[in-house]
Design an enzyme around this catalytic site. Structure first.
Site, short mmCIF file in Angstrom:
data_model
loop_
_atom_site.label_atom_id
_atom_site.label_comp_id
_atom_site.label_asym_id
_atom_site.label_seq_id
_atom_site.Cartn_x
_atom_site.Cartn_y
_atom_site.Cartn_z
N ARG A 67 0.80 -1.10 0.03
CA ARG A 67 -0.01 0.09 0.08
C ARG A 67 0.84 1.28 -0.02
O ARG A 67 0.37 2.49 -0.58
CB ARG A 67 -0.88 -0.03 1.19
CG ARG A 67 -1.76 1.05 1.15
CD ARG A 67 -3.04 0.92 2.36
NE ARG A 67 -4.12 1.94 2.20
CZ ARG A 67 -4.12 2.69 3.07
NH1 ARG A 67 -3.73 2.69 4.39
NH2 ARG A 67 -5.20 3.57 3.10
N HIS A 71 0.38 4.46 -2.60
CA HIS A 71 0.24 5.47 -2.16
C HIS A 71 1.35 6.73 -2.52
O HIS A 71 1.20 7.63 -2.50
CB HIS A 71 -0.08 5.84 -0.65
CG HIS A 71 -1.33 5.44 -0.22
ND1 HIS A 71 -2.20 5.70 0.75
CD2 HIS A 71 -2.37 4.39 -1.02
CE1 HIS A 71 -3.54 5.09 0.85
NE2 HIS A 71 -3.45 4.36 -0.30
N ASN A 99 -4.23 8.62 4.51
CA ASN A 99 -2.62 8.29 5.01
C ASN A 99 -2.74 8.05 6.53
O ASN A 99 -2.18 7.41 7.23
CB ASN A 99 -1.51 8.83 4.54
CG ASN A 99 -1.38 8.64 3.11
OD1 ASN A 99 -1.88 7.84 2.57
ND2 ASN A 99 -0.81 9.43 2.49
N HIS A 198 -6.35 -6.02 -2.26
CA HIS A 198 -7.22 -5.79 -0.98
C HIS A 198 -7.39 -7.56 -0.75
O HIS A 198 -8.31 -7.90 0.27
CB HIS A 198 -8.62 -5.32 -1.05
CG HIS A 198 -8.40 -3.78 -1.08
ND1 HIS A 198 -9.36 -3.00 -1.12
CD2 HIS A 198 -7.16 -2.92 -1.02
CE1 HIS A 198 -8.78 -1.78 -1.03
NE2 HIS A 198 -7.37 -1.72 -1.07
C1 HEM Z 1 -9.64 1.02 -5.75
C2 HEM Z 1 -9.44 2.12 -4.85
C3 HEM Z 1 -8.90 1.92 -3.61
C4 HEM Z 1 -9.51 1.96 -2.38
C5 HEM Z 1 -10.82 3.02 -2.14
C6 HEM Z 1 -8.66 1.90 -1.40
C7 HEM Z 1 -9.01 1.89 0.08
C8 HEM Z 1 -8.29 1.22 1.25
C9 HEM Z 1 -8.56 1.60 2.42
C10 HEM Z 1 -9.76 2.36 3.03
C11 HEM Z 1 -7.81 0.72 3.21
C12 HEM Z 1 -7.95 0.54 4.89
C13 HEM Z 1 -7.09 1.61 5.28
C14 HEM Z 1 -7.27 1.67 6.82
O1 HEM Z 1 -8.17 1.45 7.29
O2 HEM Z 1 -6.19 2.05 7.61
C15 HEM Z 1 -7.07 0.02 2.29
C16 HEM Z 1 -6.04 -0.88 2.74
C17 HEM Z 1 -5.14 -1.50 1.69
N1 HEM Z 1 -5.00 -1.19 0.39
FE1 HEM Z 1 -6.43 0.02 -0.64
N2 HEM Z 1 -7.57 1.04 -1.84
C18 HEM Z 1 -7.79 1.00 -3.16
C19 HEM Z 1 -6.97 0.37 -4.23
C20 HEM Z 1 -5.74 -0.09 -3.63
C21 HEM Z 1 -4.51 -0.34 -4.46
C22 HEM Z 1 -4.62 -0.29 -5.98
C23 HEM Z 1 -3.85 -1.00 -3.84
C24 HEM Z 1 -2.34 -1.52 -4.10
C25 HEM Z 1 -1.77 -1.62 -5.44
C26 HEM Z 1 -4.22 -1.24 -2.45
C27 HEM Z 1 -3.62 -1.69 -1.33
C28 HEM Z 1 -3.98 -1.72 -0.06
C29 HEM Z 1 -3.60 -2.70 0.77
C30 HEM Z 1 -2.61 -3.70 0.66
C31 HEM Z 1 -4.33 -2.31 2.12
C32 HEM Z 1 -4.13 -3.24 3.57
C33 HEM Z 1 -3.01 -2.32 4.12
C34 HEM Z 1 -2.50 -2.82 5.54
O3 HEM Z 1 -3.08 -3.74 6.14
O4 HEM Z 1 -1.64 -2.25 6.30
N3 HEM Z 1 -5.50 -0.67 -2.42
N4 HEM Z 1 -7.27 0.48 0.82
#
Ligand code: HEM
Ligand SMILES: *[C@@H]1O[C@H](CO)[C@@H](O)[C@H](O)[C@H]1NC(C)=O
Ligand SMILES: *[C@@H]1O[C@H](CO)[C@@H](O)[C@H](O)[C@H]1NC(C)=O
Ligand SMILES: *[C@@H]1O[C@H](CO)[C@@H](O)[C@H](O)[C@H]1NC(C)=O
Ligand SMILES: *[C@@H]1O[C@H](CO)[C@@H](O)[C@H](O)[C@H]1NC(C)=O
Length: 325
Positions: A67, A71, A99, A198
């Site tokens: 992530r 970002h 973030n 995800h």
């Molecule tokens: C499609 C639109 C996307 C949205 C709206 C989105 C939104 C989010 C949100 C809200 C979280 C939880 C954050 C939290 O509560 O702290 C999250 C976690 C995450 N996102 Fe996305 N995301 C998107 C696309 C992506 C993309 C393109 C990637 C990587 C290429 C990605 C990788 C991740 C990962 C791996 C996590 C978990 C992080 C952790 O456990 O530390 N996301 N995302």
């Protein structure tokens, strides 16, 4: 024997010409996988070992590193701007809404950078470390492998406002998601593939509360189990696996899409990919063919990690990822 002034003049001219060529050549520098082959041959094995160590210690770290790279790339391109702390000149990206209290892995990045600075000072950029660490994280958790081209340089500034503007929000509908990715040059298909990220990692209650209390396209036992960890009021930072199929959610597979078909997407934006719209077919295709998902994901990741990278002579190789040199 003294060189004639004419010869010296000629020499100066050709040095200038060569220098000019070099400069213009590097202005369009291409990333390449052999970039550190001579300057820091152990860079890639060290990053891989450090990522493995971090993921063994805490499996979620693989998701966090992936992530972090996303970002980084969506804000000013892949230039490690996300790693910069606030300064007098700019407000960094770490406290932007997507973030703040959410991005993780900064300490792991510091550890890797520290090791590489000891071995080959001033050579390996933080932006390249992010790109390789994201790839190694996915591979370590059972996902696909891809070759990362290298030679990114680090920015000297970051943008709090761009981070708020350019990163997609979890309350977006399909149109909003498609637009957010189109703004960065990605197709709808690439957006669906990248969302498969995800399949690993966690989300805080505040990011999916609205979905589990207000959305109707949600499976009822799934909704109840999520409401149990995410109360309607309070518990904003309670965590749930993004991939609801298993409690730790740390295996990189196609179960994210399997959940969507069962209306078990955790974020509103997740379920938007399978909600009777034009992306349903692609979600189904990934359910039936995880190797198709892996291939599309790897291709889209390569594209993402080459999103307007800074290359020489622009930017710098930061010696501390958190600070401009
Ligand atoms: C499609 C639109 C996307 C949205 C709206 C989105 C939104 C989010 C949100 C809200 C979280 C939880 C954050 C939290 O509560 O702290 C999250 C976690 C995450 N996102 Fe996305 N995301 C998107 C696309 C992506 C993309 C393109 C990637 C990587 C290429 C990605 C990788 C991740 C990962 C791996 C996590 C978990 C992080 C952790 O456990 O530390 N996301 N995302
Ligand atoms: C970031 O989170 C902290 C709490 O850790 C809070 O005090 C601060 O206001 C938040 N910043 C923004 C911009 O939301
Ligand atoms: C998606 O969200 C936008 C902005 O909130 C809204 O204007 C639009 O009508 C929504 N589209 C659909 C198809 O629901
Ligand atoms: C559900 O939606 C309503 C209307 O938009 C809103 O007022 C309420 O806060 C939402 N509930 C939750 C738990 O998000
Ligand atoms: C979630 O948050 C609430 C309120 O802070 C807390 O009482 C509850 O124990 C938390 N639930 C879980 C499963 O962590």
């Amino acid at each position: 024997m003294a060189a004639s002034p004419v010869l010296i003049h000629h020499l100066k001219l050709s040095i200038c010409t060569v220098l000019l060529l070099c400069l213009t050549g590097t202005a369009f520098a291409q990333l390449r996988s052999t970039y550190y082959l001579l300057s820091c041959p152990l860079a890639l094995p060290i990053i891989r070992a450090e990522v493995l160590k971090a993921v063994l210690l805490e499996p979620r770290m693989g998701a966090s590193l992936l992530r972090l790279h996303f970002h980084d790339c969506f804000v000013q391109g892949c230039d490690a701007s996300v790693l910069l702390d606030d300064t007098e000149n700019f407000r960094g990206e770490k406290t932007a809404f997507p973030n703040n209290n959410s991005l993780r892995g900064f300490d792991v990045m510091d550890d890797i950078k520290h090791k590489l600075e000891n071995l080959c000072p001033g050579v390996v950029s933080c932006a390249d470390i992010l790109a390789v660490a994201a790839r190694d994280s996915v591979y370590a958790l059972g996902g696909p492998f891809w070759e990362v081209r290298l030679g990114r340089r680090d920015s000297t500034k970051a943008s709090w406002s761009d981070a708020n503007k350019d990163l997609p929000a979890p309350f977006l509908n399909l149109t909003g998601l498609i637009t957010a990715f189109a703004n960065k040059g990605f197709t709808r298909q690439e957006m669906v593939a990248l969302s498969g990220s995800h399949t690993i990692g966690m989300a805080r209650c505040r990011t999916f509360r609205n979905r589990i209390y207000n959305d109707t396209n949600i499976e009822s036992s799934f909704r109840e189990s999520k409401q149990a960890v995410c109360p309607a009021v309070g518990g904003d930072d309670n965590l749930s696996a993004l991939d609801g199929s298993h409690s730790d959610g740390n295996c990189f597979d196609n179960s994210y899409y399997k959940n969507l078909v069962k209306k078990k997407g955790l974020l509103h934006s997740d379920q938007a990919l399978f909600n009777g719209g034009p992306t349903d077919a692609q979600v189904r295709a990934y359910v039936h063919d995880s190797s198709l998902f892996f291939r599309d994901f790897a291709k889209a990741m390569i594209k993402m990690s080459e999103l307007t990278p800074l290359t020489a002579p622009h930017g710098q190789v930061r010696t501390n990822c958190r600070k401009v040199n």
